[in-house]
Scaffold this motif. Sequence first.
Motif, short mmCIF file in Angstrom:
data_model
loop_
_atom_site.label_atom_id
_atom_site.label_comp_id
_atom_site.label_asym_id
_atom_site.label_seq_id
_atom_site.Cartn_x
_atom_site.Cartn_y
_atom_site.Cartn_z
N GLN A 22 6.93 -0.89 9.97
CA GLN A 22 7.30 -0.26 8.70
C GLN A 22 6.98 -1.19 7.53
N SER A 23 7.29 -2.46 7.67
CA SER A 23 7.02 -3.43 6.60
C SER A 23 5.52 -3.62 6.40
N LYS A 24 4.79 -3.67 7.49
CA LYS A 24 3.33 -3.82 7.42
C LYS A 24 2.70 -2.61 6.73
N LYS A 25 3.15 -1.42 7.10
CA LYS A 25 2.61 -0.19 6.50
C LYS A 25 2.88 -0.17 5.00
N LYS A 26 4.07 -0.57 4.60
CA LYS A 26 4.43 -0.59 3.19
C LYS A 26 3.54 -1.58 2.42
N ALA A 27 3.35 -2.77 2.95
CA ALA A 27 2.53 -3.78 2.27
C ALA A 27 1.08 -3.32 2.15
N LEU A 28 0.53 -2.75 3.21
CA LEU A 28 -0.87 -2.32 3.17
C LEU A 28 -1.04 -1.08 2.27
N THR A 29 -0.03 -0.23 2.21
CA THR A 29 -0.08 0.91 1.30
C THR A 29 -0.07 0.43 -0.15
N TYR A 30 0.78 -0.55 -0.45
CA TYR A 30 0.81 -1.12 -1.79
C TYR A 30 -0.53 -1.78 -2.12
N ALA A 31 -1.13 -2.45 -1.13
CA ALA A 31 -2.42 -3.11 -1.36
C ALA A 31 -3.51 -2.09 -1.66
N ARG A 32 -3.43 -0.93 -1.05
CA ARG A 32 -4.42 0.12 -1.26
C ARG A 32 -4.18 0.87 -2.57
N ARG A 33 -2.93 1.21 -2.86
CA ARG A 33 -2.64 2.06 -4.02
C ARG A 33 -2.36 1.28 -5.30
N TYR A 34 -1.78 0.08 -5.17
CA TYR A 34 -1.41 -0.72 -6.34
C TYR A 34 -1.88 -2.17 -6.17
N PRO A 35 -3.18 -2.38 -6.03
CA PRO A 35 -3.66 -3.74 -5.72
C PRO A 35 -3.36 -4.76 -6.81
N LYS A 36 -3.43 -4.35 -8.06
CA LYS A 36 -3.18 -5.32 -9.14
C LYS A 36 -1.72 -5.75 -9.18
N VAL A 37 -0.82 -4.83 -8.92
CA VAL A 37 0.61 -5.17 -8.93
C VAL A 37 0.92 -6.11 -7.76
#
Length: 185
Positions: A89-104
């Motif tokens: 779950q934590s990995k999925k969240k981090a990779l989703t953020y990396a894909r959708r909000y890379p600058k943040v």
Amino acid sequence: RYHNSLVLAIMSDKNFDGLTSLIAFTGFSMPARARFVAQFIGSTLFSSITCGLVAGQTGAMMLSCGPLIPFMTGSWFGYTVSCVGFWKQSKKKALTYARRYPKVLAHSFETDLNMQIPKNVTMDDDQKTEGSSSSELRGKSLEEWIHEGGTKRLSFAILAAQSCDEDIAEMQKNERQKLIHGYSN
């Protein structure tokens, strides 16, 4: 019965977000690492105890070995399944953020974790120079950069995602409000 529902409400992963919001409302800020540890302990403790109690009760009623060995086995199983689930779950969240909000997420890497990200990783398509090969200057996405770094970089990405979680939740809320206003107009 009320106590059991209260425990379930407290230990739910979604409610940890509410608990974090409540703590933030009081003015106390919880570091990302502490939030991760608290969520991990809550999740694994709940799963371990629940599976242990179910297995122990089953062992007491159906097996000739009594309740202790099944309780320990069930607790071990619950803890293991919860650890794996929490990591996924934590990995999925981090990779989703990396894909959708890379600058943040990249900003969180740099400011909260003091990790430098290569400049070509977060480069947008509109920043490329005209007339040059796109594969030459494209670079890699933040998600690819995290994958290439192995478990260490993924672990830091999970912490960075925890750090910017509230900001991204606010961005998502604003995006939703824009959609709602689009329907009303």
